[in-house]
Design an enzyme around this catalytic site. Structure first.
Site, PDB file in Angstrom:
ATOM      1  N   GLY A 259     -13.431  -4.135  40.867  1.00 51.18           N
ATOM      2  CA  GLY A 259     -12.630  -2.982  41.793  1.00 51.18           C
ATOM      3  C   GLY A 259     -11.643  -2.168  41.325  1.00 51.18           C
ATOM      4  O   GLY A 259     -10.796  -1.305  42.045  1.00 51.18           O
ATOM      5  N   GLU A 301     -14.436  -8.850  37.013  1.00 45.15           N
ATOM      6  CA  GLU A 301     -15.576  -8.182  36.920  1.00 45.15           C
ATOM      7  C   GLU A 301     -15.631  -6.652  37.049  1.00 45.15           C
ATOM      8  O   GLU A 301     -16.000  -6.186  37.933  1.00 45.15           O
ATOM      9  CB  GLU A 301     -16.500  -8.725  38.009  1.00 45.15           C
ATOM     10  N   PRO A 302     -15.234  -5.967  36.146  1.00 47.52           N
ATOM     11  CA  PRO A 302     -14.934  -4.470  36.219  1.00 47.52           C
ATOM     12  C   PRO A 302     -16.273  -3.783  36.049  1.00 47.52           C
ATOM     13  O   PRO A 302     -17.049  -4.141  35.214  1.00 47.52           O
ATOM     14  CB  PRO A 302     -13.929  -4.211  35.207  1.00 47.52           C
ATOM     15  N   GLY A 303     -16.756  -2.862  36.893  1.00 47.72           N
ATOM     16  CA  GLY A 303     -17.781  -1.898  36.654  1.00 47.72           C
ATOM     17  C   GLY A 303     -17.325  -0.524  36.350  1.00 47.72           C
ATOM     18  O   GLY A 303     -17.683  -0.188  35.226  1.00 47.72           O
ATOM     19  N   ARG A 304     -16.811   0.094  37.538  1.00 46.97           N
ATOM     20  CA  ARG A 304     -16.780   1.478  37.073  1.00 46.97           C
ATOM     21  C   ARG A 304     -15.574   1.717  36.248  1.00 46.97           C
ATOM     22  O   ARG A 304     -15.696   2.750  35.317  1.00 46.97           O
ATOM     23  CB  ARG A 304     -15.737   1.896  38.614  1.00 46.97           C
ATOM     24  N   ARG A 340     -21.951   9.931  46.102  1.00 48.93           N
ATOM     25  CA  ARG A 340     -20.620   9.740  46.238  1.00 48.93           C
ATOM     26  C   ARG A 340     -19.664  10.500  47.270  1.00 48.93           C
ATOM     27  O   ARG A 340     -19.009  10.037  48.095  1.00 48.93           O
ATOM     28  CB  ARG A 340     -19.747   9.260  45.142  1.00 48.93           C
ATOM     29  N   TYR A 344     -18.566   8.462  50.501  1.00 48.83           N
ATOM     30  CA  TYR A 344     -17.175   8.063  50.745  1.00 48.83           C
ATOM     31  C   TYR A 344     -16.011   9.379  50.480  1.00 48.83           C
ATOM     32  O   TYR A 344     -14.811   8.955  50.351  1.00 48.83           O
ATOM     33  CB  TYR A 344     -16.884   6.982  49.365  1.00 48.83           C
ATOM     34  N   CYS A 371     -31.941  19.644  50.724  1.00 42.32           N
ATOM     35  CA  CYS A 371     -32.054  20.274  51.918  1.00 42.32           C
ATOM     36  C   CYS A 371     -31.161  19.542  53.151  1.00 42.32           C
ATOM     37  O   CYS A 371     -32.110  19.042  54.099  1.00 42.32           O
ATOM     38  CB  CYS A 371     -33.490  20.248  52.451  1.00 42.32           C
ATOM     39  N   TYR A 401     -21.988   4.306  39.379  1.00 41.01           N
ATOM     40  CA  TYR A 401     -22.295   4.679  40.647  1.00 41.01           C
ATOM     41  C   TYR A 401     -23.034   5.869  40.816  1.00 41.01           C
ATOM     42  O   TYR A 401     -22.572   6.573  42.022  1.00 41.01           O
ATOM     43  CB  TYR A 401     -21.291   4.201  41.682  1.00 41.01           C
TER      44      TYR A 401
HETATM   45  N1  LLP Z   1     -17.860  -7.797  41.455  1.00 45.73           N
HETATM   46  C1  LLP Z   1     -18.687  -7.661  42.600  1.00 45.73           C
HETATM   47  C2  LLP Z   1     -18.996  -9.044  43.225  1.00 45.73           C
HETATM   48  C3  LLP Z   1     -18.838  -6.318  43.364  1.00 45.73           C
HETATM   49  O1  LLP Z   1     -19.525  -6.410  44.710  1.00 45.73           O
HETATM   50  C4  LLP Z   1     -18.387  -5.219  42.774  1.00 45.73           C
HETATM   51  C5  LLP Z   1     -18.880  -3.997  43.224  1.00 45.73           C
HETATM   52  C6  LLP Z   1     -17.868  -5.350  41.338  1.00 45.73           C
HETATM   53  C7  LLP Z   1     -17.556  -6.736  40.919  1.00 45.73           C
HETATM   54  C8  LLP Z   1     -17.413  -4.061  40.598  1.00 45.73           C
HETATM   55  O2  LLP Z   1     -16.639  -3.289  41.291  1.00 45.73           O
HETATM   56  P1  LLP Z   1     -15.953  -2.042  40.497  1.00 45.73           P
HETATM   57  O3  LLP Z   1     -15.167  -2.684  39.356  1.00 45.73           O
HETATM   58  O4  LLP Z   1     -17.062  -1.222  39.871  1.00 45.73           O
HETATM   59  O5  LLP Z   1     -15.450  -1.320  41.690  1.00 45.73           O
HETATM   60  N2  LLP Z   1     -20.974   2.331  45.252  1.00 45.73           N
HETATM   61  C9  LLP Z   1     -19.272   2.203  45.368  1.00 45.73           C
HETATM   62  C10 LLP Z   1     -19.018   1.047  44.818  1.00 45.73           C
HETATM   63  C11 LLP Z   1     -19.421  -0.263  45.237  1.00 45.73           C
HETATM   64  C12 LLP Z   1     -18.820  -1.348  44.540  1.00 45.73           C
HETATM   65  C13 LLP Z   1     -19.859  -2.612  45.004  1.00 45.73           C
HETATM   66  N3  LLP Z   1     -19.284  -3.925  44.383  1.00 45.73           N
HETATM   67  C14 LLP Z   1     -18.877   3.580  44.751  1.00 45.73           C
HETATM   68  O6  LLP Z   1     -19.642   4.524  44.523  1.00 45.73           O
HETATM   69  O7  LLP Z   1     -17.757   3.725  44.764  1.00 45.73           O
END
Ligand code: LLP
Length: 444
Positions: A259, A301-304, A340, A344, A371, A401
């Protein structure tokens, strides 16, 4: 140097603050990322095209490893996954968080060690669970009471699977209601407030097929403040102490989810990772010693924050319309490659590339080709007043994302992904063609 030149430079540096660190200016208004000109990428691979800077991804993985030297850093594959991405992340020493058999299978077949993977999901399908068990995934995060018996049965007598328990700590955080997962009243995890988290623990401990290694939470996404993480951690350690008291079990792991927020536009805040690491470590030490618990191994658990700033989307302008006092700049992508803004309300900072503007900036709205009127990529942004069909627009902070949430809307086909590094570009994921789409049609 004169003050005007200096402030011009400062403004220029600011303008590229949300771009990959390798981004450099070319004469005549061009930009390179990873040593490759974006305009050349557009010519070679056509548009829309996504560009991912391998060096930036790797540098971000290293920043995490340096900030969290004693913790496990798991990259959240949902942000973006491909074989190469899985390899980079593995080589940089991170683990992986997946939420489907698809993500899991792709990672493992790309060589990602299964024991460094955690599987999540509020509704794991039989195939998700069977794949996880077959491939020997490291941890499965239990998200509901009914999952306990189902998972134990799938593991079978004599087997033993490490599991964690997803807790809703009752903390509200996250940039948008749709990505807030720390409070009751949303679909993920087991609540502390209604007691279902506490109730789940003995049920898991009573199953010899399951080994409960720790607690998990993910409070939301695009969070720029350290405080909610610290509060959530304190509550989870509180639960760990109650589990010890009630069941005599000391859990060795604590996963605080992801997050971590990034800036999408110059001047926006992002989460300070060093501060996060320092504050989590300090709170963990203090809460555990107050509760008389040994300090569990931490995971994040970083993704973004790993993939987002490493990606750039490049579009070509197809039409410019001046109407009702507004300027609409329509490009060859849109909500099918980046939903996005529509989902959001996220704001982006697109930029003209490939030529020098010959007019003062104007306020324009960058729209897609789909469209529906809600297909807006960037509302009310500054673009050169002479923006015209054929121009290239690039959108930074597009690595997370976007492609992972891309759809087949209007049968446009999903864009390709090109990796750049050290002056070379290579195609990682090709463009989706009409043949790809047609090949799924098997009936009349
Ligand atoms: N761990 C878990 C259990 C999660 O559900 C998520 C994201 C992450 C880690 C990674 O979160 P991050 O670090 O990437 O924020 N589609 C949305 C974001 C949805 C995130 C869902 N879960 C967007 O485009 O902002």
């Amino acid at each position: 140097m004169t003050t005007a030149v200096l402030s011009g430079l400062a403004a220029g540096a600011e303008e590229l603050s949300v771009w990959p660190a390798s981004t450099a200016r070319l004469p005549h208004g061009g930009l390179t990322v990873g040593g490759v000109s974006l305009a050349e990428i557009a010519d070679r691979f056509d548009t829309p095209v996504y560009v991912l800077d391998e060096g930036e991804v790797r540098a971000r993985c290293r920043t995490y490893r340096a900030a969290f030297p004693d913790a496990d850093v798991l990259y959240a594959a949902k942000a973006f996954l491909s074989r190469a991405m899985a390899r980079w992340v593995a080589e940089e020493g991170l683990g992986l968080d997946v939420c489907s058999a698809g993500e899991l299978e792709l990672a493992v077949t790309a060589g990602f060690p299964a024991d460094r993977i955690v599987l999540h999901g509020n509704a794991k399908s039989p195939r998700d669970i069977a794949t996880a068990l077959r491939l020997g995934v490291g941890r499965i995060v239990i998200d509901s009471l009914s999952e306990i018996a189902r998972l134990a049965a799938a593991v079978g007598p004599g087997g033993r699977q490490k599991v964690m328990l997803r807790i809703v700590p009752g903390i509200s955080a996250g940039a948008h209601e749709k990505i807030r997962t720390g409070t009751d009243g949303q679909k993920f995890g087991l609540s502390l407030t209604d007691g279902s988290a506490q109730h789940a623990v003995p049920r898991i401990l009573g199953r010899p097929e399951l080994e409960l290694t720790g607690l998990h939470c993910h409070i939301g996404s695009q969070i720029n403040d350290v405080k909610p993480y610290v509060s959530a951690l304190r509550r989870l350690v509180g639960l760990m102490a109650r589990i010890r008291d009630a069941h005599g079990v000391v859990l060795p792991e604590l996963d605080m989810g992801g997050g971590h927020g990034i800036a999408y536009r110059p001047g926006e805040p992002s989460l300070d990772l060093t501060a996060l690491a320092r504050r989590l470590r300090a709170e963990l030490g203090a809460s555990c010693s107050a509760a008389g618990l040994p300090v569990p191994r931490l995971a994040v658990e970083p993704g973004r924050a790993v993939a987002g700033p490493a990606g750039v989307a490049v579009y070509r302008v197809l039409a410019v319309k001046r109407t009702a006092g507004r300027v609409f700049v329509a490009v060859d992508g849109g909500m099918s490659d980046n939903p996005r803004p529509a989902l959001y309300g996220v704001r982006y900072a697109p930029r003209l590339i490939g030529r020098r503007p010959a007019a003062d900036p104007c306020t324009a709205t960058v729209v897609g080709r789909h469209c529906e009127a809600g297909d807006v990529l960037a509302a009310e942004v500054q673009l050169p007043g002479d923006v015209r069909p054929g121009d290239l627009l690039a959108v930074p902070a597009a690595g997370a994302y976007h492609l992972s949430m891309a759809s087949g809307y209007n049968l446009v086909g999903r864009p390709p992904l090109v990796a750049v590094d050290g002056g070379t570009a290579r195609l990682l994921v090709r463009r989706e063609t009409l043949d790809d789409l047609r090949s799924r049609e098997v009936g009349d």
